[in-house]
Scaffold this motif. Structure first.
Motif, PDB file in Angstrom:
ATOM      1  N   ALA A  28      11.828   6.508   1.793  1.00 12.31           N
ATOM      2  CA  ALA A  28      10.568   7.324   1.228  1.00 12.31           C
ATOM      3  C   ALA A  28       9.661   6.208   0.619  1.00 12.31           C
ATOM      4  O   ALA A  28      10.169   5.411  -0.099  1.00 12.31           O
ATOM      5  CB  ALA A  28      11.143   8.288   0.094  1.00 12.31           C
ATOM      6  N   PHE A  29       8.502   6.491   0.835  1.00  8.51           N
ATOM      7  CA  PHE A  29       7.391   5.413   0.020  1.00  8.51           C
ATOM      8  C   PHE A  29       6.360   6.339  -0.428  1.00  8.51           C
ATOM      9  O   PHE A  29       5.947   7.507  -0.141  1.00  8.51           O
ATOM     10  CB  PHE A  29       7.144   4.366   1.049  1.00  8.51           C
ATOM     11  CG  PHE A  29       6.241   5.040   2.460  1.00  8.51           C
ATOM     12  CD1 PHE A  29       4.800   5.033   2.284  1.00  8.51           C
ATOM     13  CD2 PHE A  29       6.779   5.423   3.584  1.00  8.51           C
ATOM     14  CE1 PHE A  29       4.010   5.637   3.135  1.00  8.51           C
ATOM     15  CE2 PHE A  29       5.961   5.898   4.341  1.00  8.51           C
ATOM     16  CZ  PHE A  29       4.661   6.005   4.453  1.00  8.51           C
ATOM     17  N   ARG A  30       5.768   5.611  -1.483  1.00  9.81           N
ATOM     18  CA  ARG A  30       4.495   6.597  -2.351  1.00  9.81           C
ATOM     19  C   ARG A  30       3.533   6.609  -1.382  1.00  9.81           C
ATOM     20  O   ARG A  30       2.887   5.741  -0.530  1.00  9.81           O
ATOM     21  CB  ARG A  30       4.453   5.734  -3.437  1.00  9.81           C
ATOM     22  CG  ARG A  30       3.127   6.438  -4.388  1.00  9.81           C
ATOM     23  CD  ARG A  30       3.158   5.648  -5.649  1.00  9.81           C
ATOM     24  NE  ARG A  30       2.392   4.258  -5.317  1.00  9.81           N
ATOM     25  CZ  ARG A  30       3.152   3.228  -5.767  1.00  9.81           C
ATOM     26  NH1 ARG A  30       4.248   3.231  -6.171  1.00  9.81           N
ATOM     27  NH2 ARG A  30       2.480   2.113  -5.321  1.00  9.81           N
ATOM     28  N   LYS A  31       2.914   7.916  -1.137  1.00 14.89           N
ATOM     29  CA  LYS A  31       1.946   8.141  -0.353  1.00 14.89           C
ATOM     30  C   LYS A  31       0.620   7.399  -0.833  1.00 14.89           C
ATOM     31  O   LYS A  31       0.331   6.979  -1.853  1.00 14.89           O
ATOM     32  CB  LYS A  31       1.361   9.609  -0.619  1.00 14.89           C
ATOM     33  CG  LYS A  31       0.468  10.121   0.237  1.00 14.89           C
ATOM     34  CD  LYS A  31       0.342  11.563   0.076  1.00 14.89           C
ATOM     35  CE  LYS A  31      -0.651  12.417   1.135  1.00 14.89           C
ATOM     36  NZ  LYS A  31      -0.781  13.686   0.962  1.00 14.89           N
ATOM     37  N   GLY A  32       0.169   6.597   0.359  1.00 20.23           N
ATOM     38  CA  GLY A  32      -1.153   6.064   0.158  1.00 20.23           C
ATOM     39  C   GLY A  32      -0.617   4.505   0.002  1.00 20.23           C
ATOM     40  O   GLY A  32      -1.729   3.423   0.081  1.00 20.23           O
ATOM     41  N   ARG A  33       0.646   4.119  -0.016  1.00 13.34           N
ATOM     42  CA  ARG A  33       1.049   2.839  -0.233  1.00 13.34           C
ATOM     43  C   ARG A  33       0.762   1.949   1.390  1.00 13.34           C
ATOM     44  O   ARG A  33       1.512   2.252   2.141  1.00 13.34           O
ATOM     45  CB  ARG A  33       2.294   2.695  -0.700  1.00 13.34           C
ATOM     46  CG  ARG A  33       2.560   1.250  -1.004  1.00 13.34           C
ATOM     47  CD  ARG A  33       3.981   1.062  -1.434  1.00 13.34           C
ATOM     48  NE  ARG A  33       4.136  -0.640  -1.295  1.00 13.34           N
ATOM     49  CZ  ARG A  33       5.403  -1.337  -1.735  1.00 13.34           C
ATOM     50  NH1 ARG A  33       6.308  -0.377  -2.208  1.00 13.34           N
ATOM     51  NH2 ARG A  33       5.798  -2.553  -1.547  1.00 13.34           N
ATOM     52  N   ARG A  34       0.050   0.913   1.277  1.00  8.09           N
ATOM     53  CA  ARG A  34      -0.014   0.401   2.490  1.00  8.09           C
ATOM     54  C   ARG A  34      -0.152  -1.188   1.997  1.00  8.09           C
ATOM     55  O   ARG A  34      -1.152  -1.829   1.626  1.00  8.09           O
ATOM     56  CB  ARG A  34      -1.045   0.579   3.276  1.00  8.09           C
ATOM     57  CG  ARG A  34      -0.788   2.037   4.071  1.00  8.09           C
ATOM     58  CD  ARG A  34       0.024   1.697   5.230  1.00  8.09           C
ATOM     59  NE  ARG A  34       0.256   3.070   5.952  1.00  8.09           N
ATOM     60  CZ  ARG A  34       0.835   3.357   6.953  1.00  8.09           C
ATOM     61  NH1 ARG A  34       1.335   2.207   7.668  1.00  8.09           N
ATOM     62  NH2 ARG A  34       1.171   4.389   7.586  1.00  8.09           N
ATOM     63  N   ASP A  35       0.749  -2.194   2.151  1.00 10.96           N
ATOM     64  CA  ASP A  35       0.697  -3.505   1.904  1.00 10.96           C
ATOM     65  C   ASP A  35       1.690  -4.194   2.813  1.00 10.96           C
ATOM     66  O   ASP A  35       2.573  -3.737   3.440  1.00 10.96           O
ATOM     67  CB  ASP A  35       0.862  -3.655   0.456  1.00 10.96           C
ATOM     68  CG  ASP A  35       2.173  -3.198  -0.139  1.00 10.96           C
ATOM     69  OD1 ASP A  35       3.338  -3.570   0.589  1.00 10.96           O
ATOM     70  OD2 ASP A  35       2.441  -2.220  -0.956  1.00 10.96           O
TER      71      ASP A  35
END
Length: 253
Positions: free
Chosen positions: A36-43
Motif C-alpha cells: 500500500a502506498f500513499r495516494k498521489g505519491r510518485r517518485d
C-alpha cells in the motif's frame, strides 16, 4: 527507523519504509500480500517498488494517508507491505519434497476464502502426513494469525506454497508427474470410496460458492465425489476435504 509492526486485530505484519519494503520484495516476495502506498505519491523510490511488485506479481494499491496511518502508527514513509504470518514454500520445492511425505498428497485450494476452512484443512493434512497446501495469492483466505490459530499451529509446520496463477501451478504439478483429482460432483466423477487413488497426487478443492474454476479443473485427471446416503445439499470444503484426504491416508496405510 522502525520498519515493522503488527495489526492488533489479526497480528498482520507490516513492513514499512522505502528500503525495508524494497529489500523484502527482492528477498521474499512470496511473503507479501500487497503493498500500500500513499495516494498521489510518485517518485523514483516508489517507481522501483512498483517495478518489483510487477515482476513478482505482488498487488499494489494507493490508499489515503489516513488508511496508511491506521495500518501502521509511526514513520512509514508513505509505503507499507502487508505480510502473512507464516513463511511460504516455493512451489518447486514443495513438488520436489512431496513424494517423500508420509502421505504424498498436496491439497490445492482454488480461491477458498474462509480462514477457518483453510485452518481446519491444514490441521487434517498435517495430522494425516500430507505433503502440503497450495493456495492462491489473489482471492484466497488471508493466512494471518487467525488462520494459524484455527489450524492449531499446523500452518507453521506444513509447507504452504502461494501461487499467483493456480492453473499454471496445476500444469507444473502435471509436469512433475502428480496425479490430479478434483473434488466435485460431475456426470463422470468417481465415488471416492471405490475410485482408484494414486500418489503422489494433488487434491483440488474449490471456492465455497463457485467451486473449482474450469481453467484449473481442466488439468485434473479425475473427479471425485463423496456419496450421500441421505438427501443433503453439500458438505463445506473443510469437511469434504477432510473426508477425501482421510480416504487417501486409509488406502496408503
Amino acid at each position: 527507523m522502525q520498519d515493522h509492526g503488527r495489526d492488533k486485530k489479526d497480528s498482520k505484519i507490516y513492513i514499512v519504509g522505502n528500503k525495508p519494503v524494497k529489500e523484502l520484495l527482492l528477498d521474499s516476495p512470496q511473503r507479501v500480500d500487497f503493498v500500500a502506498f500513499r495516494k498521489g505519491r510518485r517518485d523514483k523510490a516508489m517507481e522501483e517498488i512498483f517495478d518489483l511488485c510487477r515482476t513478482a506479481q505482488v498487488p499494489f494499491k494507493s490508499v489515503s494517508a489516513k488508511e496508511l496511518d491506521y495500518m501502521y502508527r509511526g514513520n512509514h514513509q508513505g509505503v507499507a507491505a502487508r505480510c502473512a504470518a507464516l513463511e511460504y514454500t516455493p512451489l518447486e520445492r514443495l513438488l520436489e519434497q512431496a513424494p517423500d511425505a508420509p502421505l504424498p498428497l498436496i491439497v490445492a485450494l482454488d480461491q477458498v476464502q474462509d480462514t477457518g476452512n483453510v485452518g481446519v484443512l491444514a490441521r487434517t493434512v498435517h495430522a494425516l502426513g500430507g505433503a502440503g497446501l497450495i493456495v492462491c495469492q489473489h482471492h484466497g483466505a488471508y493466512l494471518g494469525a487467525g488462520a494459524v490459530r484455527s489450524s492449531a499451529g499446523a500452518l507453521n509446520k506444513l509447507p504452504v506454497a502461494k501461487v499467483g496463477n493456480m492453473a499454471n501451478a496445476m500444469k507444473d504439478c502435471v509436469n512433475y508427474d502428480f496425479t490430479l483429482y478434483c473434488a466435485r460432483m460431475t456426470s463422470d466423477s468417481d465415488n471416492v470410496y471405490s475410485a482408484e487413488l494414486r500418489t503422489p497426487a494433488v487434491l483440488i478443492l474449490g471456492n465455497e460458492e463457485k467451486g473449482i474454476r474450469p481453467g484449473v479443473a481442466k488439468f485434473a485427471n479425475h473427479s471425485l465425489h463423496i456419496p450421500f446416503l441421505r438427501e443433503f445439499d453439500s458438505l463445506n470444503v473443510a469437511q469434504a476435504g477432510a473426508i477425501i484426504v482421510s480416504e487417501f491416508a486409509r488406502r496408503l496405510g
